[in-house]
Design an enzyme around this catalytic site. Structure first.
Site, PDB file in Angstrom:
ATOM      1  N   SER A 114      27.254  42.345  37.768  1.00  0.00           N
ATOM      2  CA  SER A 114      27.035  41.087  38.477  1.00  0.00           C
ATOM      3  C   SER A 114      26.946  41.355  39.977  1.00  0.00           C
ATOM      4  O   SER A 114      27.926  41.764  40.605  1.00  0.00           O
ATOM      5  CB  SER A 114      28.189  40.114  38.194  1.00  0.00           C
ATOM      6  OG  SER A 114      28.170  39.075  39.160  1.00  0.00           O
TER       7      SER A 114
ATOM      8  N   HIS B 136      22.821  41.246  36.254  1.00  0.00           N
ATOM      9  CA  HIS B 136      23.301  39.867  36.121  1.00  0.00           C
ATOM     10  C   HIS B 136      23.277  39.188  37.485  1.00  0.00           C
ATOM     11  O   HIS B 136      23.910  39.657  38.434  1.00  0.00           O
ATOM     12  CB  HIS B 136      24.713  39.873  35.533  1.00  0.00           C
ATOM     13  CG  HIS B 136      25.251  38.515  35.202  1.00  0.00           C
ATOM     14  ND1 HIS B 136      24.902  37.828  34.050  1.00  0.00           N
ATOM     15  CD2 HIS B 136      26.111  37.705  35.872  1.00  0.00           C
ATOM     16  CE1 HIS B 136      25.535  36.666  34.025  1.00  0.00           C
ATOM     17  NE2 HIS B 136      26.265  36.568  35.119  1.00  0.00           N
TER      18      HIS B 136
ATOM     19  N   ASP C 205      24.052  35.817  39.508  1.00  0.00           N
ATOM     20  CA  ASP C 205      24.820  34.570  39.475  1.00  0.00           C
ATOM     21  C   ASP C 205      24.295  33.584  40.497  1.00  0.00           C
ATOM     22  O   ASP C 205      24.408  33.799  41.708  1.00  0.00           O
ATOM     23  CB  ASP C 205      26.291  34.866  39.761  1.00  0.00           C
ATOM     24  CG  ASP C 205      26.982  35.473  38.559  1.00  0.00           C
ATOM     25  OD1 ASP C 205      26.837  34.909  37.458  1.00  0.00           O
ATOM     26  OD2 ASP C 205      27.648  36.507  38.708  1.00  0.00           O
TER      27      ASP C 205
ATOM     28  N   MET D  77      24.525  29.881  42.060  1.00  0.00           N
ATOM     29  CA  MET D  77      25.470  28.757  42.215  1.00  0.00           C
ATOM     30  C   MET D  77      24.936  27.786  43.253  1.00  0.00           C
ATOM     31  O   MET D  77      24.459  28.208  44.308  1.00  0.00           O
ATOM     32  CB  MET D  77      26.827  29.284  42.674  1.00  0.00           C
ATOM     33  CG  MET D  77      27.399  30.358  41.777  1.00  0.00           C
ATOM     34  SD  MET D  77      28.962  30.956  42.439  1.00  0.00           S
ATOM     35  CE  MET D  77      29.387  32.176  41.198  1.00  0.00           C
TER      36      MET D  77
ATOM     37  N   HIS E 107      22.014  33.826  35.569  1.00  0.00           N
ATOM     38  CA  HIS E 107      23.029  32.881  35.105  1.00  0.00           C
ATOM     39  C   HIS E 107      23.033  31.688  36.048  1.00  0.00           C
ATOM     40  O   HIS E 107      23.508  31.798  37.183  1.00  0.00           O
ATOM     41  CB  HIS E 107      24.376  33.629  35.087  1.00  0.00           C
ATOM     42  CG  HIS E 107      25.544  32.777  34.708  1.00  0.00           C
ATOM     43  ND1 HIS E 107      26.843  33.200  34.906  1.00  0.00           N
ATOM     44  CD2 HIS E 107      25.622  31.549  34.132  1.00  0.00           C
ATOM     45  CE1 HIS E 107      27.674  32.258  34.469  1.00  0.00           C
ATOM     46  NE2 HIS E 107      26.962  31.247  34.015  1.00  0.00           N
TER      47      HIS E 107
ATOM     48  N   MET F 166      24.335  28.595  37.314  1.00  0.00           N
ATOM     49  CA  MET F 166      25.465  27.671  37.414  1.00  0.00           C
ATOM     50  C   MET F 166      25.037  26.559  38.350  1.00  0.00           C
ATOM     51  O   MET F 166      25.542  26.402  39.475  1.00  0.00           O
ATOM     52  CB  MET F 166      26.700  28.431  37.948  1.00  0.00           C
ATOM     53  CG  MET F 166      27.227  29.429  36.923  1.00  0.00           C
ATOM     54  SD  MET F 166      28.349  30.641  37.639  1.00  0.00           S
ATOM     55  CE  MET F 166      27.168  31.865  38.169  1.00  0.00           C
TER      56      MET F 166
ATOM     57  N   MET G 157      31.942  32.112  28.836  1.00  0.00           N
ATOM     58  CA  MET G 157      32.633  32.425  30.090  1.00  0.00           C
ATOM     59  C   MET G 157      34.098  32.748  29.808  1.00  0.00           C
ATOM     60  O   MET G 157      34.778  32.011  29.096  1.00  0.00           O
ATOM     61  CB  MET G 157      32.555  31.234  31.057  1.00  0.00           C
ATOM     62  CG  MET G 157      31.169  30.928  31.601  1.00  0.00           C
ATOM     63  SD  MET G 157      30.394  32.308  32.458  1.00  0.00           S
ATOM     64  CE  MET G 157      31.559  32.605  33.799  1.00  0.00           C
TER      65      MET G 157
ATOM     66  N   GLY H 197      32.261  30.171  39.181  1.00  0.00           N
ATOM     67  CA  GLY H 197      32.285  29.795  40.589  1.00  0.00           C
ATOM     68  C   GLY H 197      32.634  30.951  41.505  1.00  0.00           C
ATOM     69  O   GLY H 197      32.131  31.025  42.618  1.00  0.00           O
TER      70      GLY H 197
ATOM     71  N   GLY I  57      33.842  35.311  41.707  1.00  0.00           N
ATOM     72  CA  GLY I  57      34.150  36.607  41.125  1.00  0.00           C
ATOM     73  C   GLY I  57      35.619  36.930  41.337  1.00  0.00           C
ATOM     74  O   GLY I  57      36.339  36.212  42.045  1.00  0.00           O
ATOM     75  N   GLY I  58      36.061  37.993  40.695  1.00  0.00           N
ATOM     76  CA  GLY I  58      37.404  38.508  40.948  1.00  0.00           C
ATOM     77  C   GLY I  58      38.541  37.767  40.279  1.00  0.00           C
ATOM     78  O   GLY I  58      39.707  37.978  40.620  1.00  0.00           O
TER      79      GLY I  58
ATOM     80  N   ASP J  11      31.541  36.988  30.383  1.00  0.00           N
ATOM     81  CA  ASP J  11      31.375  37.041  31.839  1.00  0.00           C
ATOM     82  C   ASP J  11      32.628  36.507  32.502  1.00  0.00           C
ATOM     83  O   ASP J  11      32.996  35.347  32.296  1.00  0.00           O
ATOM     84  CB  ASP J  11      30.148  36.190  32.208  1.00  0.00           C
ATOM     85  CG  ASP J  11      29.846  36.174  33.692  1.00  0.00           C
ATOM     86  OD1 ASP J  11      30.487  36.922  34.465  1.00  0.00           O
ATOM     87  OD2 ASP J  11      28.947  35.403  34.078  1.00  0.00           O
TER      88      ASP J  11
ATOM     89  N   GLY K  83      36.081  38.578  34.743  1.00  0.00           N
ATOM     90  CA  GLY K  83      37.278  39.391  34.568  1.00  0.00           C
ATOM     91  C   GLY K  83      37.108  40.566  33.630  1.00  0.00           C
ATOM     92  O   GLY K  83      38.096  41.083  33.101  1.00  0.00           O
TER      93      GLY K  83
HETATM   94  C1  DX5 Z   1      31.565  33.770  37.768  1.00  0.00           C
HETATM   95  C2  DX5 Z   1      30.308  34.569  37.570  1.00  0.00           C
HETATM   96  C3  DX5 Z   1      30.562  35.957  37.122  1.00  0.00           C
HETATM   97  C4  DX5 Z   1      31.352  36.738  38.111  1.00  0.00           C
HETATM   98  C5  DX5 Z   1      31.969  37.903  37.439  1.00  0.00           C
HETATM   99  O1  DX5 Z   1      31.234  32.495  38.209  1.00  0.00           O
HETATM  100  O2  DX5 Z   1      29.506  33.960  36.592  1.00  0.00           O
HETATM  101  O3  DX5 Z   1      29.386  36.628  36.765  1.00  0.00           O
HETATM  102  O4  DX5 Z   1      30.583  37.173  39.180  1.00  0.00           O
HETATM  103  O5  DX5 Z   1      32.731  38.561  38.380  1.00  0.00           O
HETATM  104  P1  DX5 Z   1      34.014  39.380  37.979  1.00  0.00           P
HETATM  105  O6  DX5 Z   1      33.564  40.477  37.070  1.00  0.00           O
HETATM  106  O7  DX5 Z   1      34.515  39.861  39.286  1.00  0.00           O
HETATM  107  O8  DX5 Z   1      34.949  38.427  37.284  1.00  0.00           O
HETATM  108 ZN    ZN Z   2      27.709  35.146  35.672  1.00  0.00          ZN
END
Ligand code: DX5
Ligand code: ZN
Length: 229
Positions: free
Chosen positions: A17, A41, A43, A45, A74, A76, A144, A149, A151-152, A182, A184
Site C-alpha cells: 500500500s 495497492h 488507497d 480517500m 481501493h 474509500m 478490511m 482511513g 495506515g499503521g 487490508d 495491520g
Molecule cells: C486503510 C488503507 C490500508 C492501509 C494499510 O484505510 O485501506 O490500505 O494503508 O496500511 P497498514 O498496512 O499500515 O495498516
Molecule cells: Zn487499502
C-alpha cells in the site's frame, strides 16, 4: 490504455500500500519493492467516506510509468461511480468500492463496463451478508482488518471469522473471486489471514515503514507461503 492482468485467481498476492510510502518519492518506492511484490495497492480517500484525504487519478497516472504491476485501487470515497472512469483513464486495472456507500450494483456494472477488474470492500463491522449478494458479480472481495482511513493501525483479529466464512462461500460456489485483507498486515497477521483463507495481502507500514521495504515484503511473502502449506 490496456489493463494489466491480475494473475490467476486465488494465487498468493502481496500488494504494497503506497499510502505508507514517501509521497515525495512514490515512483522510487514502487521500484524498490517490485521484485518481491505482485500488485500495487492504491488507497484513495476523499475526506467524506473516511476522515482523511490521500490521492486521486493524477497520482495514479504519474505512477503508471514506474510499474508494470496490477494497480489495485481501493476507493474509500463516497461517490465512486462519478470517478471510476477517471481512475481507469489514469491507469487503474482494478477498482474496489465500499459496500457501505450503497448503489453497489450500479458501481459494479459501471466498473465492469469500463473494463476494470471489480472489487467490493467491507468494513470490519459490516457483516458478510452485506456483500454476499454481489459475490457472483465481482472479482475481488476486500475484507478490511482495520477501519479505513489511516495506515499503521493494529490488525483486528475479530475479522478472521468473516474471512473464513467468505473463503468457504467462495469455494463452495466455485467463484473466481480473490479474497483480500487490508489493514495491520505484517508477517505475523499475514499468517492468520492466510490460514483463514485470504490470498491477497495488502501491507503498508509493514513494508514501507521498514528499513528495507524489499526485505520486509519478502518476509511477509515467506510467512504467507509457509502458512498456505
Ligand atoms: C486503510 C488503507 C490500508 C492501509 C494499510 O484505510 O485501506 O490500505 O494503508 O496500511 P497498514 O498496512 O499500515 O495498516
Ligand atoms: Zn487499502
Amino acid at each position: 490504455m490496456e489493463t494489466v492482468d491480475a494473475g490467476p485467481v486465488g494465487a498468493l498476492r502481496i500488494a504494497p500500500s503506497i499510502l505508507a510510502a514517501d509521497f515525495g518519492a512514490l515512483g522510487a518506492a514502487l521500484r524498490a519493492v517490485d521484485a518481491e511484490t505482485d500488485w500495487v495497492h492504491v488507497d484513495v480517500m476523499d475526506g467524506h467516506f473516511v476522515p482523511n484525504i490521500s490521492l486521486g487519478p493524477p497520482v495514479v497516472s504519474a505512477l503508471r510509468p514506474y510499474s508494470e504491476r496490477f494497480f489495485d485501487c481501493h476507493l474509500m470515497i463516497a461517490e465512486p461511480v462519478r470517478y471510476l472512469g477517471a481512475f481507469r483513464a489514469a491507469g487503474a486495472d482494478g477498482c474496489t468500492v465500499h459496500v457501505e456507500v450503497g448503489d453497489t450494483a450500479a458501481a459494479i456494472a459501471d466498473a465492469r463496463a469500463l473494463g476494470l477488474r471489480v472489487g467490493l470492500a467491507a468494513n470490519p463491522d459490516t457483516p458478510f451478508d452485506a456483500v454476499a449478494p454481489f459475490l457472483g458479480d465481482i472479482d475481488l472481495l476486500l475484507l478490511m482488518t482495520v477501519f479505513p482511513g489511516f495506515g499503521g493501525q493494529s490488525f483486528m483479529t475479530e475479522v478472521l471469522d468473516k474471512v473464513s466464512l467468505a473463503r468457504r462461500e467462495i469455494d463452495a460456489a466455485r467463484l473466481d473471486v480473490d479474497l483480500e485483507v487490508d489493514g495491520g498486515i505484517d508477517r505475523v497477521s499475514a499468517v492468520d489471514a492466510v490460514r483463514a483463507g485470504a490470498n491477497v495481502l495488502v501491507a503498508g507500514s509493514a513494508i514501507f515503514q521498514q528499513h528495507s521495504p524489499l526485505d520486509a515484503a519478502r518476509a511477509i511473502r515467506d510467512a504467507a507461503v509457509s502458512a498456505r502449506r
